[in-house]
Structures are given as structure tokens and as C-alpha cells.
Design an enzyme around this catalytic site. Sequence first.
Site, PDB file in Angstrom:
ATOM      1  N   GLY A  39      20.063  14.127  -2.625  1.00 34.10           N
ATOM      2  CA  GLY A  39      19.649  12.887  -3.264  1.00 34.10           C
ATOM      3  C   GLY A  39      18.185  12.931  -3.664  1.00 34.10           C
ATOM      4  O   GLY A  39      17.313  13.202  -2.827  1.00 34.10           O
TER       5      GLY A  39
ATOM      6  N   GLY B 213      16.409  10.317  -5.090  1.00 34.39           N
ATOM      7  CA  GLY B 213      15.890   8.978  -5.323  1.00 34.39           C
ATOM      8  C   GLY B 213      14.487   8.874  -4.770  1.00 34.39           C
ATOM      9  O   GLY B 213      13.803   9.874  -4.537  1.00 34.39           O
ATOM     10  N   PHE B 214      14.032   7.661  -4.507  1.00 33.89           N
ATOM     11  CA  PHE B 214      12.679   7.464  -4.000  1.00 33.89           C
ATOM     12  C   PHE B 214      12.462   8.189  -2.673  1.00 33.89           C
ATOM     13  O   PHE B 214      11.432   8.828  -2.464  1.00 33.89           O
ATOM     14  CB  PHE B 214      12.405   5.969  -3.815  1.00 33.89           C
ATOM     15  CG  PHE B 214      12.223   5.226  -5.107  1.00 33.89           C
ATOM     16  CD1 PHE B 214      11.028   5.258  -5.786  1.00 33.89           C
ATOM     17  CD2 PHE B 214      13.264   4.485  -5.646  1.00 33.89           C
ATOM     18  CE1 PHE B 214      10.851   4.584  -6.990  1.00 33.89           C
ATOM     19  CE2 PHE B 214      13.110   3.805  -6.841  1.00 33.89           C
ATOM     20  CZ  PHE B 214      11.902   3.852  -7.513  1.00 33.89           C
TER      21      PHE B 214
ATOM     22  N   GLU C  42      16.661 -11.346 -12.333  1.00 26.81           N
ATOM     23  CA  GLU C  42      15.965 -10.574 -13.364  1.00 26.81           C
ATOM     24  C   GLU C  42      16.859 -10.346 -14.583  1.00 26.81           C
ATOM     25  O   GLU C  42      16.390 -10.412 -15.724  1.00 26.81           O
ATOM     26  CB  GLU C  42      15.481  -9.254 -12.761  1.00 26.81           C
ATOM     27  CG  GLU C  42      14.346  -9.455 -11.770  1.00 26.81           C
ATOM     28  CD  GLU C  42      13.953  -8.209 -11.005  1.00 26.81           C
ATOM     29  OE1 GLU C  42      12.892  -8.230 -10.353  1.00 26.81           O
ATOM     30  OE2 GLU C  42      14.706  -7.215 -11.052  1.00 26.81           O
TER      31      GLU C  42
ATOM     32  N   ASP D 151      18.664   3.563   1.259  1.00 27.95           N
ATOM     33  CA  ASP D 151      19.755   2.585   1.267  1.00 27.95           C
ATOM     34  C   ASP D 151      20.913   3.004   2.158  1.00 27.95           C
ATOM     35  O   ASP D 151      21.680   2.157   2.623  1.00 27.95           O
ATOM     36  CB  ASP D 151      20.288   2.370  -0.149  1.00 27.95           C
ATOM     37  CG  ASP D 151      19.283   1.687  -1.046  1.00 27.95           C
ATOM     38  OD1 ASP D 151      18.187   1.336  -0.560  1.00 27.95           O
ATOM     39  OD2 ASP D 151      19.577   1.502  -2.242  1.00 27.95           O
TER      40      ASP D 151
ATOM     41  N   ALA E 153      13.073  -0.059  -2.757  1.00 29.56           N
ATOM     42  CA  ALA E 153      12.441   1.205  -3.120  1.00 29.56           C
ATOM     43  C   ALA E 153      11.265   1.522  -2.196  1.00 29.56           C
ATOM     44  O   ALA E 153      11.068   2.679  -1.802  1.00 29.56           O
ATOM     45  CB  ALA E 153      11.972   1.153  -4.574  1.00 29.56           C
ATOM     46  N   GLN E 154      10.485   0.496  -1.828  1.00 28.22           N
ATOM     47  CA  GLN E 154       9.326   0.756  -0.986  1.00 28.22           C
ATOM     48  C   GLN E 154       9.732   1.220   0.408  1.00 28.22           C
ATOM     49  O   GLN E 154       9.028   2.025   1.025  1.00 28.22           O
ATOM     50  CB  GLN E 154       8.448  -0.486  -0.892  1.00 28.22           C
ATOM     51  CG  GLN E 154       9.101  -1.711  -0.280  1.00 28.22           C
ATOM     52  CD  GLN E 154       8.090  -2.806   0.028  1.00 28.22           C
ATOM     53  OE1 GLN E 154       7.006  -2.538   0.556  1.00 28.22           O
ATOM     54  NE2 GLN E 154       8.430  -4.041  -0.320  1.00 28.22           N
TER      55      GLN E 154
END
Length: 426
Positions: free
Chosen positions: A17, A19-20, A176, A305, A321-322
Site C-alpha cells: 500500500g 497511501g499516506f 464537501e 485506515d 490522512a494525518q
Amino acid sequence: MTRAGVDPNWPHVVIVGAGFGGLAVAQRLARAPVRVTVVDRNNYHLFVPLLYQVATAALSPADVAEPIRHVLGRYPNIRVVLGEVTQVDTDARHVALATGETLQYDRLVVATGSTSSYFGHDEWRRHAPACKSIEEARVIRSRVLGAFEEAERDGAADREALMTFVIVGGGPTGVELAGSVAELARYALTSDFRRIRPETAKIILIEGGPRILAAFPDSLATYAERALARLGVQVMTNMPVEAIKAEGLTAGGQFIPARTVLWGAGVAPTGAAKLLGIAPGPGGRVAVRPDLSVEGLENVYSLGDVAACLDEDGKPLPGLAQVAQQQGEYLGKALRRQLTGGAAPKPFRFHNRGNAAIIGRHAAIFDFGRFRMKGYPAWMLWAIVHVVLLVNFAQRIRVSLQWLWRYLTYRRGARIITTPIGRPPG
């Protein structure tokens, strides 16, 4: 064949993975005496927090995605593999890929992120696309823009339903999306059509609970609802969804005719627990120890996650994300020390840098715990933070210029339909 200066006898860390979280682990292990292999089914790192802007024609996919090889290519000890993991043997310590390749590891990091959840009603996915991938964002963009195109046709039979857009889910994603669709209709498209007035489109945000933005304080949620109302968004709470069809949806016993329904109601972790052969923890996540190692397994770690990591009060950390980025930085440092004979790190501690949601122009909210912001200052801070978090300098410049152009002109340049009109996703 290995790159110059990389010893094949160095310990091998496999990261699943990019991701972040996974990317942060790799970057912290860069140039260490460790071999690193990053595996991802996509060849790009996706900046998910801005994906809704791709879905609503504010940005293009290239603005929120960066090739993984470009991000990590300058590090000789890091290899990138495009592929999907099909099996993990934690006893033999190897990872099998769909391509047939097998990777031996000394340490395994699982950071496969999350996917959209329809709460047991996967049949709704066909009529209500979520926004968790570039493909889904393109489908949403095509369906939103396509609805206006169909409504513009002579003798459109169901023009009112075509001009009705329903967003399910009152969390940050739903808010959003609703605000961005409203701005698209009320500003960007107003001069593009002759038979319809896009600014009269009906945008409805549906939430099953008593209020939107349940994770935020009441004062910020109230402000957000008022800001949505100024954009013409109708917020409907205590409306659990009961059915979604091509003609519309039923929520709270009420049928709402709408040709475009968008899903922003929930996410679920990917099947990492099943892949590792362990029972899932809270919320289907992988249970981890304070050092992010997986409960019951040796030399296997999980973050982001997909990991059930608890804060100091014993509550699961949110899928933000943080959180993933901080966990990745922590784990990268920890593995570097561990594999080079350094001291063991302290348990992971999350430092909240603020939870945010943007509603529209000059309207956003920020919750730092004791300190809160809303309105124009929060909107500016949100923009600055998201630009800084982009992994590539060129992306930061490109996104900043596009936002500035959009701010000055109210125009959106990514109004491209890539899915045939009238064809449901799936």
C-alpha cells in the site's frame, strides 16, 4: 540485479500500500541499510482528501495523483512493484502477488487503506457511486455533468429529476461533495446552457443521524449547515436510506426523484485481516499493539485506515490522512532503529493537527480540540494545509494556480464527460 550500493543481504521490508502511511514508512527508510519493496495495485499515490474536487470538475486526476516511482525513484534502496497481493504466509514470511512473484520479507507493513461501505447494500453501488478512487471520481463527474446535458435536451421528460442531486452522508465527504456540486451549478455552469438554468438545480444532503458532521462540535456543524443553506443545499437529517434505484432514493419513508445520487456515507477497511489469516478487530480493522505491530503475529505491522489503533483514552483513531501519515513516520523511524541496532521507540502517540471540512468559497471549519476556526480564516488554512500535504512541488504549484484561477473567474476547467450519458456505473 540490484542497484549500486544496495547489499542483497540487508534486511528486507515489504510495504503493501502506497497511501499516506505506506509512503511515509518508505520515505523514512530511504537510504538506510535496508532493502524496501513497496507494492501497490496502482502505479500512483492518490491524494484522497482532494478527490471530490476531481469528481466535481474543479481539478484533474493528475492534480491529485503522483506516480509512486517518481516519488521514491531517487532512493536506491527502494523498489516499487505494481501488483496485487493475493496471499501472505506469516510463518514462511513471504508475500504472493497475482503476477506469480513471491517476496520474502523480514518485516511486513500492511497499509492498504479503506474502501466505500454501503452497510450491506452493495446493490446501491450501481446507482450511487462513492468517491474513493479516480475511476469513481470520473464516474461522478460524468454523471453530474451528464445530468445537465440531458436536461438541456429538447423535450427532456424528467427534467426536474435530472436537475436534482442527492448526496448521502453528512460527514466531511458528503458536506464537501454537496458544497462543491452546488458551487458548480450556481457559478461555473450558469452561462453554459440555453434551455436550463443550472443555478436552479436542487441539491439535497441526506443524513441518517440527528445532525451533519457528527464528529465536530455543535457550533461548527451549525455553521456548516447555514453555509450550505446559503449555497442552496437542502439538508435533511434523521433520514436513513432505505432504497436507491435509477429513478431516485427512498429515505425516512420518503421517495425523492433524482437521477444523480452520490454516496458519501461510510467507509470500511480493506480485507487485510483476512489476507493475514487473523480475526478482524474493531470495525473490521486489524488489531495492533501500541508499536503498530499486529496482535498475534511477529514482524508484521499495520497502520492507517486498516489498523485498529487506540488513542490514550482507549478510543480508535479516526481514518484520517494525518493519522496514517504520523503512523507512517513513526513506524519508518522505528523500523530503521530496530533493523540497525538502535533503541526501541516509545509507543505511538497521535498528535491532533486539526479536523477540517470545507463547505464552499470562504466557508470552512477547523476543529483543533480546544481551539476552533470557521469562515474565511478556516478556508484559507484548509487550502494552505492541503497544498502543503501534496507530495510533489509541481502539484502544489499547479493546484494553487488552478484554485487562484477558479477563485478569480468562478470557472472550472476539468468539465470533461468520460462515461457515456445514461449508462450507470458498475
